[in-house]
Design an enzyme around this catalytic site. Sequence first.
Site, PDB file in Angstrom:
ATOM      1  N   LYS A  93       0.578   9.482  11.462  1.00 46.47           N
ATOM      2  CA  LYS A  93       1.695   9.359  10.518  1.00 46.47           C
ATOM      3  C   LYS A  93       1.512  10.279   9.315  1.00 46.47           C
ATOM      4  O   LYS A  93       2.433  10.980   8.905  1.00 46.47           O
ATOM      5  CB  LYS A  93       1.826   7.905  10.023  1.00 46.47           C
ATOM      6  CG  LYS A  93       1.998   6.880  11.143  1.00 46.47           C
ATOM      7  CD  LYS A  93       2.153   5.461  10.605  1.00 46.47           C
ATOM      8  CE  LYS A  93       0.944   4.901   9.879  1.00 46.47           C
ATOM      9  NZ  LYS A  93      -0.201   4.544  10.753  1.00 46.47           N
ATOM     10  N   ARG A 111       4.501  -2.962   6.613  1.00 48.88           N
ATOM     11  CA  ARG A 111       3.523  -3.371   7.623  1.00 48.88           C
ATOM     12  C   ARG A 111       3.694  -4.833   8.007  1.00 48.88           C
ATOM     13  O   ARG A 111       2.948  -5.319   8.849  1.00 48.88           O
ATOM     14  CB  ARG A 111       2.114  -3.189   7.057  1.00 48.88           C
ATOM     15  CG  ARG A 111       1.381  -1.938   7.531  1.00 48.88           C
ATOM     16  CD  ARG A 111       0.047  -1.950   6.797  1.00 48.88           C
ATOM     17  NE  ARG A 111      -0.977  -1.165   7.413  1.00 48.88           N
ATOM     18  CZ  ARG A 111      -1.259   0.105   7.104  1.00 48.88           C
ATOM     19  NH1 ARG A 111      -0.499   0.753   6.259  1.00 48.88           N
ATOM     20  NH2 ARG A 111      -2.275   0.717   7.672  1.00 48.88           N
TER      21      ARG A 111
END
Length: 191
Positions: free
Chosen positions: A13, A87
């Site tokens: 990422k 998350r």
Amino acid sequence: MNIILLGPPGAGKGTQAGMLVEERGMVQLSTGDMLRAARTSGTEMGKIVADVMDRGELVTDEIVIGLIREQLDTAKGNGFIFDGFPRTLAQADALGALLAEKGASLDAVIEMQVDDETLVKRIVNRAAEAAAAGQPVRADDNEDSVRIRLMEYYKKTAPLIGYYHAKGNLTSIDGLGEIAEVKAAIAGVLG
Ligand code: ADP
């Protein structure tokens, strides 16, 4: 355009976000980087999160949502890349609310798929390379912490795949290829 890069630790990422920043003038918002900066500068919050991070567990939603809120108020650029945030489902809801307050939208969620053994190898190699080059090694880049980070991902973050699928903005790509191939797959989604 505001996007989320979603994927387990070691999926790439940060690498892809860095290129989007350089080439498109987007702003990368990495909660991992923000938390590491807080540790380095010795703030109270940095001290509180240090042990949790080193074990590979998630810090509280309240802390990371606060960090993102601050950045959304101040950072300027050609759209945001959320990297390592949200998350948890609570973080995803909070992000939706923060963007709505600003009249902004979430344009794409890109899930980068990489199998577990590759993730562990990438992270353990990254640590070994840094150590050999005399660079600092992340305290959570060891096999025990990586296994915990992966379990945290599957328990708490992977449900976001279904969440964003249901909202209609999820695209999954193969994160296993060369950096340039993954980059091309992301460009295919963003246009
Ligand atoms: P990676 O994706 O390689 O695991 P990050 O740099 O994104 O690493 O995050 C490192 C650590 O920082 C995480 O393991 C966790 O402890 C903490 N962290 C980062 N972002 C969040 C978040 N959104 N919610 C909770 N904890 C976070």
